[in-house]
Scaffold this active site. Sequence first.
Site, PDB file in Angstrom:
ATOM      1  N   GLY A 157      63.323  15.157  27.025  1.00 51.75           N
ATOM      2  CA  GLY A 157      62.774  14.147  26.128  1.00 51.75           C
ATOM      3  C   GLY A 157      62.393  14.744  24.787  1.00 51.75           C
ATOM      4  O   GLY A 157      62.279  14.035  23.788  1.00 51.75           O
TER       5      GLY A 157
ATOM      6  N   LYS B 239      53.540   5.831  18.993  1.00 52.21           N
ATOM      7  CA  LYS B 239      53.658   4.386  19.162  1.00 52.21           C
ATOM      8  C   LYS B 239      52.645   3.847  20.171  1.00 52.21           C
ATOM      9  O   LYS B 239      52.290   2.660  20.132  1.00 52.21           O
ATOM     10  CB  LYS B 239      55.083   4.002  19.580  1.00 52.21           C
ATOM     11  CG  LYS B 239      56.144   4.433  18.572  1.00 52.21           C
ATOM     12  CD  LYS B 239      55.775   4.047  17.148  1.00 52.21           C
ATOM     13  CE  LYS B 239      56.739   4.624  16.133  1.00 52.21           C
ATOM     14  NZ  LYS B 239      56.529   6.050  15.825  1.00 52.21           N
TER      15      LYS B 239
ATOM     16  N   VAL C 190      60.440  16.758  21.630  1.00 50.84           N
ATOM     17  CA  VAL C 190      59.221  16.448  20.884  1.00 50.84           C
ATOM     18  C   VAL C 190      59.052  14.943  20.736  1.00 50.84           C
ATOM     19  O   VAL C 190      57.946  14.412  20.823  1.00 50.84           O
ATOM     20  CB  VAL C 190      59.251  17.129  19.499  1.00 50.84           C
ATOM     21  CG1 VAL C 190      58.097  16.631  18.630  1.00 50.84           C
ATOM     22  CG2 VAL C 190      59.161  18.641  19.656  1.00 50.84           C
TER      23      VAL C 190
ATOM     24  N   ILE D 167      55.466   8.048   9.169  1.00 52.24           N
ATOM     25  CA  ILE D 167      54.452   8.530  10.099  1.00 52.24           C
ATOM     26  C   ILE D 167      53.076   8.564   9.445  1.00 52.24           C
ATOM     27  O   ILE D 167      52.048   8.301  10.082  1.00 52.24           O
ATOM     28  CB  ILE D 167      54.840   9.919  10.668  1.00 52.24           C
ATOM     29  CG1 ILE D 167      53.906  10.329  11.807  1.00 52.24           C
ATOM     30  CG2 ILE D 167      54.841  10.975   9.584  1.00 52.24           C
ATOM     31  CD1 ILE D 167      54.012   9.479  13.029  1.00 52.24           C
TER      32      ILE D 167
ATOM     33  N   HIS E 282      62.430 -22.283  17.222  1.00 52.15           N
ATOM     34  CA  HIS E 282      61.231 -22.804  16.558  1.00 52.15           C
ATOM     35  C   HIS E 282      60.148 -23.071  17.597  1.00 52.15           C
ATOM     36  O   HIS E 282      60.415 -23.688  18.624  1.00 52.15           O
ATOM     37  CB  HIS E 282      61.552 -24.113  15.822  1.00 52.15           C
ATOM     38  CG  HIS E 282      60.330 -24.761  15.223  1.00 52.15           C
ATOM     39  ND1 HIS E 282      59.749 -24.298  14.061  1.00 52.15           N
ATOM     40  CD2 HIS E 282      59.574 -25.811  15.650  1.00 52.15           C
ATOM     41  CE1 HIS E 282      58.688 -25.047  13.795  1.00 52.15           C
ATOM     42  NE2 HIS E 282      58.558 -25.977  14.746  1.00 52.15           N
TER      43      HIS E 282
END
Length: 471
Positions: free
Chosen positions: A44, A56, A46, A188, A446
């Site tokens: 995975g 996040k 950094v 960031i 909508h």
Amino acid sequence: MVVGEISQERDLIIIGGGPGGYSAAIRAAQLGLPVTLIEQADLGGVCLNKGCIPSKVFTYAAKKQAETAHMKELGLPTGDGTFDLEKLVSYKSKVTEQLRKGVEALCKANKVEVLKGKAGLIAEDRVGVENGHQFDIYVFKQAIIATGSTPVLPQGLPKNSERILLSHEMFDLQELPEHLIVYGNDYISLEVATSFHALGAKVTILLEQAAAFPFDESITKELNRLLKKKKIKAIKEAVIQSAEETEDGVRVMFTAGEKEEEVTGSHLFVAGSRQPNVQDLGINRFGVEQTSEGFVKVNGNMQSSVPSIYGIGDVTEGPLLAVKAIKQGKAAVEAIAGGKPEVDLTFLPTIVHSVPPIASAGLTEQQARELGIDIRVGQFALGGNGYAMITGKKDGFVKVISDVSNEIVLGIHMIGEGAVELSSTFVQLLEMAAKEEDVKFPAYAHPSFNEGLLESAEGLIGQAIHMVPKK
């Protein structure tokens, strides 16, 4: 150190298990290529373990915290407790662990051979892998470098400080900053500034550029308005000269224009620059061409000047984003497998998970005018959107820019709720060279934030229903 007496043979070796590396490995397996993935830390990279995902988690928490006032309006319970950073950090660890295990399971299911250790190229066709006291040599047909990059502090700032932090350190804090100083204007920096402010920190942003932020001028204007509304102080043309830790915080000396100024806070976040992680690979010993900054030069198939070696992601020139690494990783193995992939980053979107979020793709209004294009501009404020009113997310707008001569859409920019999710639609429209009619023709749900895109496109010719006519 024990050196393996016999080198082992592999077809394809990928060095680095971040988003680009593991995506390349899985795509290679899907195409029937035997593949070996080498990672010295956690799969995975950094991005998953210290960057994209952890950041996040914080921006999502900040978004929820910012909704508290509206929840009260809706009659929903909000609780009277204070923000618990320890719980958020624990949740972040839980999320990253689950995602990491998912990547490990995917590699196993696709029969990707995963080796733990630090890799170094020792020839154009072989790599050494060190893991503790074990050192093995592998001869390969092709290798892909996917080792990412590392943020670097500007000169003059102290390293290994507990209060002067880079992106991979910011989301491991054990205490909420009382006053966070943010030095930078990239995505960031904005995410850090707006999320920590929403979580309760006082925030000051030091911006090197006079133009403040690298967006369409309308986005920058709205962003500055929202920062002022949130009481986040933004100082333009600020260049840090030095920073030092004090007993209870950090003191920052900087110039703003021609003035010398000082600001004190509890913590300093620095965006810094990023350096490709290739210094220890040994690629300079056998002719892999690099830029002056150290990035690997590659062609359209991600192939370096040495035919057997490819480079993807942050080790190559261009935006240092996971989405680029993933795209390039897939393309590299597809090319190795005999395909004819194409990587075109022209419409790579700029995404900021700030509060509110920002998404931008294609030409800005200023860029289009500088190119001498006769343009139309449609800009619809989310305050006129029914779903924005329901959710209380009324800040921001959607902006569409088109070419008057052929009605082709040139750029789409948005600040406001739904921007990140709509960004894929922006890119698709630009990639297909959509015309104004292509944006206006479909039926839009909508109520939804999507209608903001329709209204801004209709606004190009003054036909937006929920927009006051221009005089």
